[in-house]
Design a protein around this motif. Structure first.
Motif, PDB file in Angstrom:
ATOM      1  N   LEU A  74      27.453  73.487  68.982  1.00 56.85           N
ATOM      2  CA  LEU A  74      28.048  72.397  68.526  1.00 56.85           C
ATOM      3  C   LEU A  74      26.898  71.293  68.364  1.00 56.85           C
ATOM      4  N   ALA A  75      25.892  71.124  69.124  1.00 57.78           N
ATOM      5  CA  ALA A  75      24.951  70.172  69.390  1.00 57.78           C
ATOM      6  C   ALA A  75      24.186  70.232  67.912  1.00 57.78           C
ATOM      7  N   ALA A  76      23.802  71.810  67.883  1.00 55.84           N
ATOM      8  CA  ALA A  76      22.738  72.017  66.940  1.00 55.84           C
ATOM      9  C   ALA A  76      23.448  71.831  65.725  1.00 55.84           C
ATOM     10  N   ILE A  77      24.626  72.033  65.222  1.00 57.72           N
ATOM     11  CA  ILE A  77      25.162  71.454  64.056  1.00 57.72           C
ATOM     12  C   ILE A  77      25.219  70.045  64.012  1.00 57.72           C
ATOM     13  N   THR A  78      25.783  69.421  64.762  1.00 57.08           N
ATOM     14  CA  THR A  78      26.088  67.959  64.936  1.00 57.08           C
ATOM     15  C   THR A  78      24.781  66.987  64.953  1.00 57.08           C
ATOM     16  N   GLY A  79      23.836  67.391  65.832  1.00 53.63           N
ATOM     17  CA  GLY A  79      22.681  66.743  66.161  1.00 53.63           C
ATOM     18  C   GLY A  79      22.930  65.791  67.153  1.00 53.63           C
ATOM     19  N   LEU A  80      24.270  66.091  67.743  1.00 54.16           N
ATOM     20  CA  LEU A  80      24.452  65.193  69.036  1.00 54.16           C
ATOM     21  C   LEU A  80      23.571  65.751  70.472  1.00 54.16           C
ATOM     22  N   THR A  81      23.571  64.854  71.105  1.00 50.11           N
ATOM     23  CA  THR A  81      23.001  65.289  72.696  1.00 50.11           C
ATOM     24  C   THR A  81      24.174  65.604  73.386  1.00 50.11           C
TER      25      THR A  81
END
Length: 217
Positions: A74-81
């Protein structure tokens, strides 16, 4: 957080990790650090695409490998840490960990039956469900409190920890937490902010029904 502030209010998505080899073997994982299978990675990737559409603001996750790998999709898609927190780990279950479902029933049948009846049981000499909620629910609430008025928090964790956290956030008595069914691998539940606190909007949601394989079936 006593009510929706305009719009639909804040949301908490509690997402269980993908499949592991021990899930398939119906072997109790608890805090044992087991990695995802290839199927588990694919489940996480598929589910992450759906969860990304909810436009999460924040991702917080357990620090065990199976959850770290799930959250990473999910981080890879959203760019969130991703913020990792050991307090979101699965229930520690002592000598039960590593045993199959059948072995637990054979060796610890009375303890297992008492747990299923809703009695406070230290499975395998480990944690009480209320102790799991004591450590996990405050982490979830801390991050939820920082959301914008209509923000979404994704919590990536484990079946047992998610169930106990939901029970605590809904204000249910611990003896009734078993009435919340288990989560399938990479399925999720959604809590929404209502006038009288948190409400369960979705439970064990996903693309298609999957069997519940894990410590909390």
């Amino acid at each position: 957080m006593n009510g929706s502030k305009g719009g639909r209010g804040r949301r908490i998505v509690l997402w269980r990790h993908g499949q592991t080899a021990w899930n398939l073997e119906r072997r109790f994982q608890g805090t044992t650090d087991i990695e995802l299978t290839e199927t588990g990675i694919a489940q996480a990737r598929r589910s992450a695409r759906l969860l990304a559409a909810m436009k999460p603001e924040t991702i917080v996750a357990s620090d065990l490998k199976r959850v770290v790998a799930t959250a990473a999709e999910l981080a890879a898609i959203t760019g969130l840490t991703v913020a990792h927190d050991r307090n979101l780990r699965e229930t520690y279950a002592g000598v039960w960990q590593g045993l199959t479902h059948e072995e637990i029933i054979e060796r610890h049948g009375e303890e297992y039956a008492a747990w299923k009846r809703g009695e406070p049981v230290r499975r395998g000499g480990g944690e009480l469900e209320t102790e799991v909620a004591d450590r996990a629910a405050p982490v979830v609430l801390e991050h939820a409190d920082k959301l914008s008025d209509n923000g979404t928090l994704v919590v990536v964790s484990h079946g047992g920890t998610i169930r106990t956290t939901i029970g605590r956030l809904l204000g249910l008595e611990a003896a009734s937490w078993e009435s919340l069914g288990g989560l399938s691998n990479c399925c999720w539940s959604v809590l929404g902010e209502g006038a009288r606190g948190w409400r369960l909007l979705e439970h064990n949601a996903g693309t298609l029904p999957e069997p519940v394989l894990g410590d909390d079936d």
